[in-house]
Design an enzyme around this catalytic site. Structure first.
Site, PDB file in Angstrom:
ATOM      1  N   GLY A  72       0.823   2.246  -4.804  1.00 57.11           N
ATOM      2  CA  GLY A  72       1.450   3.163  -5.785  1.00 57.11           C
ATOM      3  C   GLY A  72       0.725   3.316  -7.417  1.00 57.11           C
ATOM      4  O   GLY A  72       1.451   3.589  -7.566  1.00 57.11           O
ATOM      5  N   THR A  73      -0.116   2.805  -7.319  1.00 50.11           N
ATOM      6  CA  THR A  73      -0.356   2.637  -8.867  1.00 50.11           C
ATOM      7  C   THR A  73      -1.533   3.825  -9.141  1.00 50.11           C
ATOM      8  O   THR A  73      -0.448   4.217  -9.884  1.00 50.11           O
ATOM      9  CB  THR A  73      -1.580   1.589  -8.934  1.00 50.11           C
ATOM     10  OG1 THR A  73      -1.895   0.284  -8.777  1.00 50.11           O
ATOM     11  CG2 THR A  73      -2.678   1.702 -10.348  1.00 50.11           C
ATOM     12  N   ASN A 152       8.855  -6.262  -8.530  1.00 45.05           N
ATOM     13  CA  ASN A 152       8.033  -7.076  -8.081  1.00 45.05           C
ATOM     14  C   ASN A 152       8.122  -8.850  -8.126  1.00 45.05           C
ATOM     15  O   ASN A 152       8.103  -9.695  -7.353  1.00 45.05           O
ATOM     16  CB  ASN A 152       7.243  -6.492  -8.018  1.00 45.05           C
ATOM     17  CG  ASN A 152       6.634  -5.944  -9.398  1.00 45.05           C
ATOM     18  OD1 ASN A 152       7.216  -5.839 -10.060  1.00 45.05           O
ATOM     19  ND2 ASN A 152       5.129  -7.315  -9.454  1.00 45.05           N
ATOM     20  N   GLN A 180       8.153  -2.009  -3.324  1.00 45.04           N
ATOM     21  CA  GLN A 180       8.969  -3.071  -3.303  1.00 45.04           C
ATOM     22  C   GLN A 180       9.974  -2.772  -2.566  1.00 45.04           C
ATOM     23  O   GLN A 180      10.994  -3.352  -1.875  1.00 45.04           O
ATOM     24  CB  GLN A 180       9.423  -4.324  -4.467  1.00 45.04           C
ATOM     25  CG  GLN A 180       7.996  -4.774  -5.306  1.00 45.04           C
ATOM     26  CD  GLN A 180       7.320  -5.642  -4.349  1.00 45.04           C
ATOM     27  OE1 GLN A 180       7.950  -5.991  -3.436  1.00 45.04           O
ATOM     28  NE2 GLN A 180       5.868  -5.636  -4.733  1.00 45.04           N
ATOM     29  N   SER A 200       4.293   2.477  -1.149  1.00 43.63           N
ATOM     30  CA  SER A 200       3.223   1.918  -0.882  1.00 43.63           C
ATOM     31  C   SER A 200       2.857   1.111   0.204  1.00 43.63           C
ATOM     32  O   SER A 200       3.797   0.592   0.811  1.00 43.63           O
ATOM     33  CB  SER A 200       2.245   0.864  -2.279  1.00 43.63           C
ATOM     34  OG  SER A 200       1.433   0.233  -1.908  1.00 43.63           O
ATOM     35  N   ALA A 201       2.251   2.143   1.275  1.00 47.89           N
ATOM     36  CA  ALA A 201       2.318   1.228   2.604  1.00 47.89           C
ATOM     37  C   ALA A 201       1.792  -0.142   3.179  1.00 47.89           C
ATOM     38  O   ALA A 201       2.722  -1.030   3.343  1.00 47.89           O
ATOM     39  CB  ALA A 201       0.973   2.098   3.824  1.00 47.89           C
ATOM     40  N   HIS A 202       1.257  -0.924   1.828  1.00 46.48           N
ATOM     41  CA  HIS A 202       0.415  -2.471   2.311  1.00 46.48           C
ATOM     42  C   HIS A 202       1.636  -3.119   2.051  1.00 46.48           C
ATOM     43  O   HIS A 202       1.065  -4.136   2.616  1.00 46.48           O
ATOM     44  CB  HIS A 202      -0.763  -2.631   1.559  1.00 46.48           C
ATOM     45  CG  HIS A 202      -0.583  -3.158   0.154  1.00 46.48           C
ATOM     46  ND1 HIS A 202      -0.588  -4.205  -0.664  1.00 46.48           N
ATOM     47  CD2 HIS A 202      -0.706  -2.044  -0.713  1.00 46.48           C
ATOM     48  CE1 HIS A 202      -0.451  -3.885  -1.693  1.00 46.48           C
ATOM     49  NE2 HIS A 202      -0.814  -3.330  -2.081  1.00 46.48           N
ATOM     50  N   THR A 238     -10.286  13.776  -0.257  1.00 45.09           N
ATOM     51  CA  THR A 238     -10.440  13.935   1.725  1.00 45.09           C
ATOM     52  C   THR A 238      -9.553  12.895   1.474  1.00 45.09           C
ATOM     53  O   THR A 238      -9.492  12.016   1.553  1.00 45.09           O
ATOM     54  CB  THR A 238     -11.698  13.211   1.889  1.00 45.09           C
ATOM     55  OG1 THR A 238     -12.820  14.964   1.705  1.00 45.09           O
ATOM     56  CG2 THR A 238     -11.546  14.212   3.773  1.00 45.09           C
ATOM     57  N   CYS A 326      -0.758  -9.014  -8.853  1.00 42.19           N
ATOM     58  CA  CYS A 326      -1.619  -8.099  -9.846  1.00 42.19           C
ATOM     59  C   CYS A 326      -1.890  -8.629 -11.524  1.00 42.19           C
ATOM     60  O   CYS A 326      -2.581  -8.211 -12.192  1.00 42.19           O
ATOM     61  CB  CYS A 326      -0.971  -7.392  -9.755  1.00 42.19           C
ATOM     62  SG  CYS A 326      -0.184  -6.119  -8.358  1.00 42.19           S
TER      63      CYS A 326
HETATM   64  N1  PLP Z   1       4.490  -1.303  -8.016  1.00 34.19           N
HETATM   65  C1  PLP Z   1       4.893  -2.915  -7.981  1.00 34.19           C
HETATM   66  C2  PLP Z   1       6.704  -2.795  -8.203  1.00 34.19           C
HETATM   67  C3  PLP Z   1       4.008  -2.865  -7.099  1.00 34.19           C
HETATM   68  O1  PLP Z   1       4.751  -4.444  -6.732  1.00 34.19           O
HETATM   69  C4  PLP Z   1       2.613  -2.738  -7.148  1.00 34.19           C
HETATM   70  C5  PLP Z   1       1.995  -4.206  -6.209  1.00 34.19           C
HETATM   71  O2  PLP Z   1       1.703  -5.556  -6.814  1.00 34.19           O
HETATM   72  C6  PLP Z   1       2.255  -1.875  -7.784  1.00 34.19           C
HETATM   73  C7  PLP Z   1       3.239  -1.240  -7.590  1.00 34.19           C
HETATM   74  C8  PLP Z   1       0.801  -1.107  -7.150  1.00 34.19           C
HETATM   75  O3  PLP Z   1       0.798  -0.867  -5.773  1.00 34.19           O
HETATM   76  P1  PLP Z   1      -0.880  -1.269  -5.012  1.00 34.19           P
HETATM   77  O4  PLP Z   1      -1.477  -1.804  -4.949  1.00 34.19           O
HETATM   78  O5  PLP Z   1      -0.514   0.045  -3.757  1.00 34.19           O
HETATM   79  O6  PLP Z   1      -1.562  -0.155  -6.398  1.00 34.19           O
END
Ligand code: PLP
Length: 395
Positions: A72-73, A152, A180, A200-202, A238, A326
């Site tokens: 996501g970042t 989030n 989210q 974001s997959a996780h 890659t 985070c």
């Molecule tokens: N954006 C939101 C709203 C999130 O909740 C998060 C992760 O907590 C991110 C971005 C960042 O995603 P990633 O952990 O895949 O870099």
């Protein structure tokens, strides 16, 4: 070992067993580089394209509009810096909100140092961005609006489709951070009317370190990573094939399982909210009462510290968060909670429960038994609780 009650699904989710199963061959036998012409490379390439299709299918996109990233970042960075640098001759103004994830806010702050100007819109007491505020913030120099799909920390879902109408009238790109929401609630890029969308997959039972940016056909963005030209030049490097296969599988499963998961989690969420509000005095629910993620319960508890609640719950085998995982390394109060109008003390006394696939009613019953005890114990030690008048903090 005692089973933990994991209520931090917004921070990350465990892998779905089917996702792990789908990924394993790509970590062992099918290890080719998708850019290689031989058969092992081409098998990896085929898996890459099938995953792209599964993900596109989940969000209503075309296959060629998906750019795989490291999460996501990176998707947020690519969207915002990508639009900023590719459209600089047109303008240099970006509109975002005060409650975005740090991946958006810090990217915007960095762009300010590079000469761009950014408007950080306020939110109301529920954490909702006003579409009228978006309209008023537009200037002839605006090139991008970036507003998250759901927050989030507090779980509020933003009116993206309404904001999109304003963006389209003004001919300004609209990006949404849907990290989210994708995999949890229906997300369709056409119904939302966005040009760019991060995921974001996780966050939905896929692996960590892989995600994607949806880029609507015709959207002008510059790449951030330069190199071998993978992902149509938007994202060199890659490809993380096993991770991407995991993301594709997670997308496929989410589409099937969401129909049952959404009402199940909403009912458990409301059961937890009611149980807390009815059994602990001086607590408030943060975020929107209705327009909220099906799995999010975020509350502020007077006279106690969020960290103390978290550690005491952890001792009882219950994993929660004080907000964004985070940002819990930072000591300042959450920027999201202060944007809602909470005082720093209220913000520090906040806690987030996020439910998921393996959360049961028995888990929530345990929380409803343990959490009031934790709060009572901490309040008995709290000088703030003792000096508060006209309240019954021991209840
Ligand atoms: N954006 C939101 C709203 C999130 O909740 C998060 C992760 O907590 C991110 C971005 C960042 O995603 P990633 O952990 O895949 O870099």
């Amino acid at each position: 070992m005692r089973r933990k009650i994991y209520l931090d699904y917004a921070a990350t989710t465990p892998l779905h067993p089917e996702v792990l199963k789908a990924m394993l061959p790509y970590l062992t036998e099918i290890y080719g580089n998708p850019s290689s012409v031989h058969s092992l490379g081409q098998e990896a390439k085929e898996a890459l394209e099938q995953s792209r299709q599964k993900l596109a299918n989940l969000i209503g996109a075309r296959n060629e509009e998906i750019v795989f990233t490291s999460g996501g970042t990176e998707a947020d960075n690519l969207a915002i810096k990508g639009v900023a640098f590719a459209n600089r001759q047109k303008g240099d103004h970006i509109i975002t909100s005060r409650i975005e994830h740090h991946a958006v806010i810090e990217t915007c702050r960095w762009l300010e140092k590079e000469g761009f100007s950014v408007t950080y819109l306020p939110v109301d007491a529920h954490g909702t961005v006003s579409p009228d505020d978006v309209r008023r913030a537009l200037t002839s120099r605006t090139i991008l609006i970036s507003i998250m799909h759901a927050n989030n920390e507090i779980g509020t879902i933003e009116p993206i489709a309404e904001i999109s109408k304003i963006a389209h009238e003004a001919e300004v790109y609209l990006h949404t951070d849907a990290v989210q929401t994708v995999g949890h609630i229906p997300v369709n890029v056409n119904e939302l009317g966005v040009h760019l969308l991060s995921l974001s997959a996780h966050k939905f039972y896929g692996p960590k370190g892989v995600g994607a940016l949806y880029v609507r056909k015709g959207t002008k963005i510059a790449s951030v990573l330069h190199g071998g030209g993978q992902e149509k030049g938007y994202r060199s490097g890659t490809e993380n094939i096993a991770g991407i296969v995991g993301l594709g599988k997670a997308a496929e499963l989410a589409k099937q399982e969401m129909v049952e998961e959404m009402p199940r989690l909403t009912a458990l969420r409301d059961y937890l909210i009611d149980g807390i509000l009815n059994n602990i005095s001086d607590v408030r629910l943060n975020g929107h009462p209705v327009e909220r993620l099906p799995n999010n319960v975020h509350i502020s508890v007077a006279y106690v510290e969020g960290e103390a609640m978290l550690l005491n719950l952890d001792l009882a085998g219950i994993c929660v968060s004080t907000g964004s995982a985070c940002s819990s390394v930072r000591l300042e109060p959450s920027h999201v909670l202060t944007a809602l109008g909470l005082t720093p003390t209220q913000a520090h006394g906040s806690i987030r429960f996020t439910l998921g696939k393996w959360t049961t009613k028995a888990d929530i019953d345990t929380v409803l038994r343990v959490f009031p005890q934790v709060v009572s114990k901490l309040r008995a030690l709290s000088p703030l609780a003792k000096s508060a008048k006209g309240t019954s903090p021991q209840r």
